[in-house]
Design a protein around this motif. Sequence first.
Motif, PDB file in Angstrom:
ATOM      1  N   GLY A  52      -2.618  -3.291 -10.239  1.00  5.65           N
ATOM      2  CA  GLY A  52      -0.952  -2.463  -9.719  1.00  5.65           C
ATOM      3  C   GLY A  52      -1.516  -1.781  -8.510  1.00  5.65           C
ATOM      4  O   GLY A  52      -0.712  -0.871  -8.136  1.00  5.65           O
ATOM      5  N   LEU A  53      -2.924  -1.912  -8.387  1.00  5.16           N
ATOM      6  CA  LEU A  53      -3.217  -0.760  -7.818  1.00  5.16           C
ATOM      7  C   LEU A  53      -2.612  -0.363  -6.099  1.00  5.16           C
ATOM      8  O   LEU A  53      -2.726   0.445  -5.286  1.00  5.16           O
ATOM      9  CB  LEU A  53      -4.875  -0.209  -7.445  1.00  5.16           C
ATOM     10  CG  LEU A  53      -6.007   0.003  -8.345  1.00  5.16           C
ATOM     11  CD1 LEU A  53      -7.416  -0.682  -8.146  1.00  5.16           C
ATOM     12  CD2 LEU A  53      -5.619   1.532  -8.603  1.00  5.16           C
ATOM     13  N   HIS A  54      -2.339  -1.632  -5.372  1.00  9.66           N
ATOM     14  CA  HIS A  54      -2.026  -2.222  -4.365  1.00  9.66           C
ATOM     15  C   HIS A  54      -0.212  -1.525  -4.495  1.00  9.66           C
ATOM     16  O   HIS A  54       0.599  -0.749  -4.286  1.00  9.66           O
ATOM     17  CB  HIS A  54      -1.948  -3.355  -3.882  1.00  9.66           C
ATOM     18  CG  HIS A  54      -3.451  -3.900  -3.595  1.00  9.66           C
ATOM     19  ND1 HIS A  54      -3.545  -3.506  -2.442  1.00  9.66           N
ATOM     20  CD2 HIS A  54      -4.150  -3.815  -4.187  1.00  9.66           C
ATOM     21  CE1 HIS A  54      -4.705  -3.949  -2.320  1.00  9.66           C
ATOM     22  NE2 HIS A  54      -5.309  -4.629  -3.727  1.00  9.66           N
ATOM     23  N   THR A  55       0.378  -2.118  -5.429  1.00 12.74           N
ATOM     24  CA  THR A  55       2.243  -2.193  -5.634  1.00 12.74           C
ATOM     25  C   THR A  55       2.416  -0.832  -5.977  1.00 12.74           C
ATOM     26  O   THR A  55       3.321  -0.317  -5.648  1.00 12.74           O
ATOM     27  CB  THR A  55       2.466  -3.138  -6.633  1.00 12.74           C
ATOM     28  OG1 THR A  55       1.604  -4.139  -6.543  1.00 12.74           O
ATOM     29  CG2 THR A  55       4.192  -3.379  -6.598  1.00 12.74           C
ATOM     30  N   PHE A  56       1.706  -0.388  -7.025  1.00 14.03           N
ATOM     31  CA  PHE A  56       1.591   1.234  -7.468  1.00 14.03           C
ATOM     32  C   PHE A  56       1.348   2.237  -7.547  1.00 14.03           C
ATOM     33  O   PHE A  56       1.705   3.450  -7.588  1.00 14.03           O
ATOM     34  CB  PHE A  56       2.171   0.651  -9.620  1.00 14.03           C
ATOM     35  CG  PHE A  56       3.285   0.532  -9.865  1.00 14.03           C
ATOM     36  CD1 PHE A  56       4.572   0.091  -9.329  1.00 14.03           C
ATOM     37  CD2 PHE A  56       3.115  -1.818 -10.456  1.00 14.03           C
ATOM     38  CE1 PHE A  56       5.335  -0.768  -9.561  1.00 14.03           C
ATOM     39  CE2 PHE A  56       4.393  -2.179 -10.480  1.00 14.03           C
ATOM     40  CZ  PHE A  56       5.866  -1.955 -10.447  1.00 14.03           C
TER      41      PHE A  56
END
Lengths: 419, 122
Positions: A52-56
């Motif tokens: 989730g580092l990119h998405t959230f």
Amino acid sequence: MIEKNLVIIGGGPAGLAAAVAAVDEGERDILILERDAVLGGILNQCIHNGFGLHTFKEELTGPEYSARYVRQVEERKIEAKLDTMVIDLSKERVVTAINETDGLIQIQAKAVILAMGCRERPRGALNIPGARPAGIFSAGTAQRFVNIEGYMPGREIVILGSGDIGLIMARRLTLEGAKVRMVCEIMPYSGGLKRNIVQCLDDYGIPLRLSHTVTKIHGKDRVEGVSVAAVDENRLPIPGTEEFVPCDTLLLSVGLIPENELSRKAGVAISQKTQGAVVDESLETSVPGIFAAGNVLHVHDLVDHVSTEAELAGKNAVRFIRGLDKGPAVVMVETGFGVRYTVPSTIHPAAATSITTIRFRTDNVYKDAYLTVLLDGERVQHLKKRILTPGEMEEVLIPAKWLLTRPGLQKITIRVDKE
Amino acid sequence: MSEKKELTCIGCPMGCQMEVTMENGVIRSISGATCKKGEIYAAKEVVDPRRIITSIIPVDGGIYAMAPVKTATDIPKDAIRRCMECLKTIRVGAPVSIGQVIVADLGGTGVALIATRDIPKR
């Protein structure tokens, strides 16, 4: 026969993101078919952090990442049938599925999104000699046993293959009290992320044996050990380097294969390189109205990329349902030196969004090389890359203006240049 | 007293082999890094290495036998063993909800252990 505008096969990260995006594009008549008892797919057993580092913009565990998408699906009241196994798909987009409450059902869909994910390459694909004792698991199976069922697969463990699941399991099993003797990798480099090598192996003093493989499994009823040997540049075991390593368990983390049995039944053209569907810029397969996204299309390293790819498939499936015409012109995406495959492999300039993302993997490790994009032989991009490695998916972005200002464009070439 | 520590950078696939020279607990030099990101990682990693720990605990009466858990923030690397020992003594009853605090202070680290998945009652 039931009629649905959009049927999504698979309720893992790809299927969930596709469903959410389709609703946000204005489509309401959607059905997700999921064979497990819960949504979320493989993320439910990936209890480690790093998602989730990119998405959230934050670091989540697998169950937390999937829970966010499940919540979005529930908020949008998207229908999902669980414990439901799709057994057939036709090129006319008739989906046949079975479950305990409905029995056999057939659904005529206006559009279908394939989101079935991938499966692990099994022992049978490796031809390792030996009997068939207990104690040989794929890394993902062991992950399910440990993280969901709460069972340890063994006490003394050798892992063959340094893919990310194998590395993650080396740490999990060590933390749970097992002794992981070594991770063997037949290639001279690991296919896993550097972060996983450091934090899963180095942190716990687990040796990574590059250019080594398992040549024999010992034991009849239970694994008693494995023979490990160094391999030469052709990946063949070097005589005399064999060493017996005692263990009661062998985990295999030797690659993932997109799960395309249904796609094949529908006549979807499959790429020999990715083992996933051949798609255009809208992620539509060779069969009109059938789209694909996520690991069923090509195996990803990061779930964040699966989500963005699946959102694109969701949006484009809705555009298909509304009868969008992509126009007659088609540009081929060609793989040049160093590039193993690209997704997509064709682009319709008239239908391309402002930026088209072409994802690809290289065929080897290249240091201080250049990533070059050619439009009918004209160099339009020449980007210095400190490192390109098959273990990390790369991408190039194609602005629509490149396509629209060149009527009659035939092909886009992506290649690695040494200078 | 001078001391050298070797480590591999996790910033990108280059995986630079770096060497940090310390004197009385103070960093004197970092060699081997080929970018600034590597030096920043090395400086933190040699002084105060921390990790988020994820594991599982048994659930009584849930639809699954085990609930996944994580430390709310990262904990010192040398506290991992101790925390894993503490984890072995913890059980929880269903239902478990995502984000639920299972233990307020895991193994004296001051960091909470929290559930990372909903486990409804069976």
